[in-house]
Design an enzyme around this catalytic site. Structure first.
Site, PDB file in Angstrom:
ATOM      1  N   THR A   1       0.845  -1.196   0.000  1.00 26.35           N
ATOM      2  CA  THR A   1       0.000   0.000   0.000  1.00 26.35           C
ATOM      3  C   THR A   1       0.884   1.252   0.000  1.00 26.35           C
ATOM      4  O   THR A   1       0.683   2.179  -0.795  1.00 26.35           O
ATOM      5  CB  THR A   1      -0.943  -0.013   1.226  1.00 26.35           C
ATOM      6  OG1 THR A   1      -1.733  -1.201   1.158  1.00 26.35           O
ATOM      7  CG2 THR A   1      -1.846   1.198   1.256  1.00 26.35           C
TER       8      THR A   1
ATOM      9  N   ASN B   1      -5.647 -10.424  -7.217  1.00 23.10           N
ATOM     10  CA  ASN B   1      -5.665 -11.006  -5.871  1.00 23.10           C
ATOM     11  C   ASN B   1      -6.976 -11.710  -5.532  1.00 23.10           C
ATOM     12  O   ASN B   1      -7.071 -12.363  -4.501  1.00 23.10           O
ATOM     13  CB  ASN B   1      -5.406  -9.920  -4.830  1.00 23.10           C
ATOM     14  CG  ASN B   1      -6.327  -8.735  -4.982  1.00 23.10           C
ATOM     15  OD1 ASN B   1      -6.306  -8.034  -5.997  1.00 23.10           O
ATOM     16  ND2 ASN B   1      -7.175  -8.517  -3.996  1.00 23.10           N
TER      17      ASN B   1
ATOM     18  N   GLN C   1       0.787 -10.145  -5.481  1.00 18.70           N
ATOM     19  CA  GLN C   1       0.390 -11.562  -5.436  1.00 18.70           C
ATOM     20  C   GLN C   1       1.273 -12.431  -6.327  1.00 18.70           C
ATOM     21  O   GLN C   1       1.330 -13.647  -6.150  1.00 18.70           O
ATOM     22  CB  GLN C   1      -1.070 -11.705  -5.903  1.00 18.70           C
ATOM     23  CG  GLN C   1      -2.083 -11.027  -5.000  1.00 18.70           C
ATOM     24  CD  GLN C   1      -2.289 -11.750  -3.676  1.00 18.70           C
ATOM     25  OE1 GLN C   1      -1.975 -12.939  -3.532  1.00 18.70           O
ATOM     26  NE2 GLN C   1      -2.814 -11.047  -2.696  1.00 18.70           N
TER      27      GLN C   1
ATOM     28  N   SER D   1       5.268  -7.104  -1.559  1.00 16.68           N
ATOM     29  CA  SER D   1       5.030  -7.055  -0.117  1.00 16.68           C
ATOM     30  C   SER D   1       5.530  -8.333   0.552  1.00 16.68           C
ATOM     31  O   SER D   1       5.320  -9.433   0.038  1.00 16.68           O
ATOM     32  CB  SER D   1       3.519  -6.916   0.120  1.00 16.68           C
ATOM     33  OG  SER D   1       3.240  -6.787   1.483  1.00 16.68           O
TER      34      SER D   1
ATOM     35  N   HIS E   1       4.576  -9.914   3.341  1.00 20.85           N
ATOM     36  CA  HIS E   1       3.686 -10.893   3.976  1.00 20.85           C
ATOM     37  C   HIS E   1       2.896 -11.752   2.990  1.00 20.85           C
ATOM     38  O   HIS E   1       2.144 -12.639   3.397  1.00 20.85           O
ATOM     39  CB  HIS E   1       2.754 -10.211   4.987  1.00 20.85           C
ATOM     40  CG  HIS E   1       1.631  -9.403   4.430  1.00 20.85           C
ATOM     41  ND1 HIS E   1       0.341  -9.861   4.423  1.00 20.85           N
ATOM     42  CD2 HIS E   1       1.588  -8.173   3.879  1.00 20.85           C
ATOM     43  CE1 HIS E   1      -0.452  -8.933   3.897  1.00 20.85           C
ATOM     44  NE2 HIS E   1       0.289  -7.892   3.558  1.00 20.85           N
TER      45      HIS E   1
ATOM     46  N   THR F   1      15.220   5.432   9.895  1.00 21.41           N
ATOM     47  CA  THR F   1      15.950   4.222  10.296  1.00 21.41           C
ATOM     48  C   THR F   1      15.300   3.011   9.633  1.00 21.41           C
ATOM     49  O   THR F   1      14.101   2.781   9.818  1.00 21.41           O
ATOM     50  CB  THR F   1      15.889   4.050  11.831  1.00 21.41           C
ATOM     51  OG1 THR F   1      16.419   5.226  12.412  1.00 21.41           O
ATOM     52  CG2 THR F   1      16.677   2.832  12.285  1.00 21.41           C
TER      53      THR F   1
ATOM     54  N   CYS G   1      -9.664  -6.535   2.235  1.00 20.95           N
ATOM     55  CA  CYS G   1     -10.320  -5.281   2.602  1.00 20.95           C
ATOM     56  C   CYS G   1     -11.833  -5.373   2.449  1.00 20.95           C
ATOM     57  O   CYS G   1     -12.558  -4.538   2.942  1.00 20.95           O
ATOM     58  CB  CYS G   1      -9.793  -4.145   1.733  1.00 20.95           C
ATOM     59  SG  CYS G   1     -10.083  -4.446   0.000  1.00 20.95           S
TER      60      CYS G   1
HETATM   61  N1  PLP Z   1      -1.982  -5.153  -3.897  1.00 21.93           N
HETATM   62  C1  PLP Z   1      -2.474  -6.390  -3.926  1.00 21.93           C
HETATM   63  C2  PLP Z   1      -2.692  -7.064  -5.250  1.00 21.93           C
HETATM   64  C3  PLP Z   1      -2.787  -7.069  -2.750  1.00 21.93           C
HETATM   65  O1  PLP Z   1      -3.277  -8.303  -2.796  1.00 21.93           O
HETATM   66  C4  PLP Z   1      -2.587  -6.394  -1.509  1.00 21.93           C
HETATM   67  C5  PLP Z   1      -2.968  -7.043  -0.240  1.00 21.93           C
HETATM   68  O2  PLP Z   1      -3.936  -7.754  -0.140  1.00 21.93           O
HETATM   69  C6  PLP Z   1      -2.054  -5.099  -1.525  1.00 21.93           C
HETATM   70  C7  PLP Z   1      -1.766  -4.512  -2.736  1.00 21.93           C
HETATM   71  C8  PLP Z   1      -1.759  -4.359  -0.239  1.00 21.93           C
HETATM   72  O3  PLP Z   1      -0.620  -4.946   0.345  1.00 21.93           O
HETATM   73  P1  PLP Z   1      -0.077  -4.570   1.804  1.00 21.93           P
HETATM   74  O4  PLP Z   1      -0.896  -5.349   2.758  1.00 21.93           O
HETATM   75  O5  PLP Z   1       1.357  -5.002   1.791  1.00 21.93           O
HETATM   76  O6  PLP Z   1      -0.209  -3.096   1.975  1.00 21.93           O
END
Ligand code: PLP
Length: 399
Positions: free
Chosen positions: A89, A169, A197, A217, A219, A250, A337
């Site tokens: 994000t 996603n 993804q 990302s 996670h 930092t 979300c």
């Molecule tokens: N973009 C996509 C395609 C995602 O699936 C997600 C998370 O579900 C995000 C962006 C947002 O990622 P983050 O949780 O690292 O902000």
């Protein structure tokens, strides 16, 4: 795995007697190899990578440099192009703020697919509300594939920045970036690719270096939450709209080291893992299709993420199915979300999916630690939950 008495030796993959986790698009468990490194960075190699007057800072700085190399390698780019963020994000916001620039004579013309992640859509819409951008939408078809004419129309009408995710996603559709990236550049536009993804799951080496802004990302690839990266050869912190970027702060060394290790594992094991997961996904799909009447498999079955299975049980409310599965199998109704938001998915609407199929839409996401047994047990639970809901709806008594 208990919180009290936490020890590295006790860290293990999700315990077998817990619910089966099949929501890997929302997040992934941290790989124990990653967790070990994060732990070590927190308690042993804890230096500030910006304080390099001594060995502690030097070690931390070297680890950050190494992690940049791993991230770059995963997406076919260069270490100097890697800018760590708190996740996708933030990377999306940074990229769009950079594309807008510190001063603009006219709004940035952004074209984005209708199925981008809400984080990107919200950022583009906010920029539009602030008068910093104008947004054009690129259509998708009923499998969430790009409508080529719509992309061409956007490019020909004049676009500065095109946003096409690497893979969706929700329904897992993979986009043909090998064709899209050069096409966008031929029209003198920049391209932003949200690879959140897809990183580690599809190969980027053929075009990764040509992507102006690439987002990923930690996670989503068995790394920690709160760490991600913008990978960009054009990004300069001094050219960001607003009051500047955060990456001079930092660095989050444990997170960065963890993300580096997550990328290393994806690079060395991602190919085999993808094949293994695709095989299990296909078995699950066959099993569900045989047992659930009129089941529809959504997305582009010829070109989708290996760990994605997105289905619709016609006219069967997905929230009722999910609530029956809550303690047994973790699957979802859509993007993280959307959960609990009680509104339909913008992705499914963009695919012009009929209401009855949207109502019964379920997203299943397999992962590194999913076993064949998990898949069998999950299938049985899902089939039972669907029958249960359908019987209840038909007014039949159920146990
Ligand atoms: N973009 C996509 C395609 C995602 O699936 C997600 C998370 O579900 C995000 C962006 C947002 O990622 P983050 O949780 O690292 O902000």
């Amino acid at each position: 795995m208990t919180r009290a008495g936490f020890s590295l030796a006790k860290v293990s993959s999700p315990a077998a007697n817990e619910a089966i986790y099949l929501d890997h698009h929302a997040t992934t468990p941290v790989d124990t190899r990653v967790a070990n490194i994060v732990f070590d960075m927190m308690v042993s190699s804890f230096g500030n990578a910006n304080s390099v007057d001594h060995v502690f800072g030097e070690t931390a700085a070297a680890i950050v440099a190494d992690a940049k190399g791993r991230v770059a390698e995963l997406v076919g780019s260069e270490p100097d192009n890697v800018f760590f963020t708190s996740g996708s994000t933030e990377a999306i916001r940074l990229a769009i703020s950079h594309a807008i620039g510190p001063t603009r004579a006219s709004p940035l013309r952004i074209a984005l697919t209708r199925v981008e992640h809400q984080a990107l859509i919200d950022t583009a819409r906010l920029a539009e509300r602030l008068g910093l951008a104008v947004v054009t939408w690129i259509d998708v078809d009923d499998r969430a594939r790009l409508v080529s004419e719509s992309l061409h129309a956007a490019l020909e009408s004049g676009t500065d920045l095109v946003c096409v995710m690497a893979a969706n996603n929700e329904v897992g559709t993979i986009y043909p970036l090998g064709e899209i990236v050069p096409l966008v550049h031929r029209h003198d536009a920049a391209i932003l690719v949200d690879a959140t993804q897809a990183a580690g799951r599809i190969a980027f080496d053929a075009f990764g270096a040509d992507i102006d802004y690439l987002i990923l990302s930690g996670h989503k690839i068995y790394g920690p939450k709160g760490i991600g990266a913008l990978v960009s050869g054009v990004y300069e912190a001094s050219r960001v709209y607003g009051l500047g970027a955060t990456h001079d702060a930092t660095p989050n060394v444990p997170g960065i080291a963890g993300m580096g290790e997550a990328c290393r594992i994806m690079l060395s094991e991602g190919g085999d893992e993808t094949r293994r997961i695709a095989h299990m996904r296909d078995r699950l799909q066959t099993n569900l299709t045989r047992q659930i009447q009129d089941l529809v498999v959504n997305g582009d079955q010829e070109n989708r993420l290996a760990h994605n299975l997105h289905i619709s049980v016609p006219d069967t409310p997905n929230d009722l199915i999910i609530s029956r599965l809550r303690k047994k199998v973790a699957i979802s109704t859509g993007a993280a979300c959307m959960s609990g938001a009680q509104s339909s998915s913008h992705v499914l609407r963009a695919m012009s999916m009929e209401d009855g199929l949207q109502e019964g839409a379920l997203r299943i996401g397999l992962g590194r630690f999913t076993s064949e047994t998990d898949i069998e047990n999950a299938a049985a639970e899902i089939i039972e939950a669907v029958r249960d809901v359908q019987n209840a709806m038909a007014g039949k008594e159920y146990e």
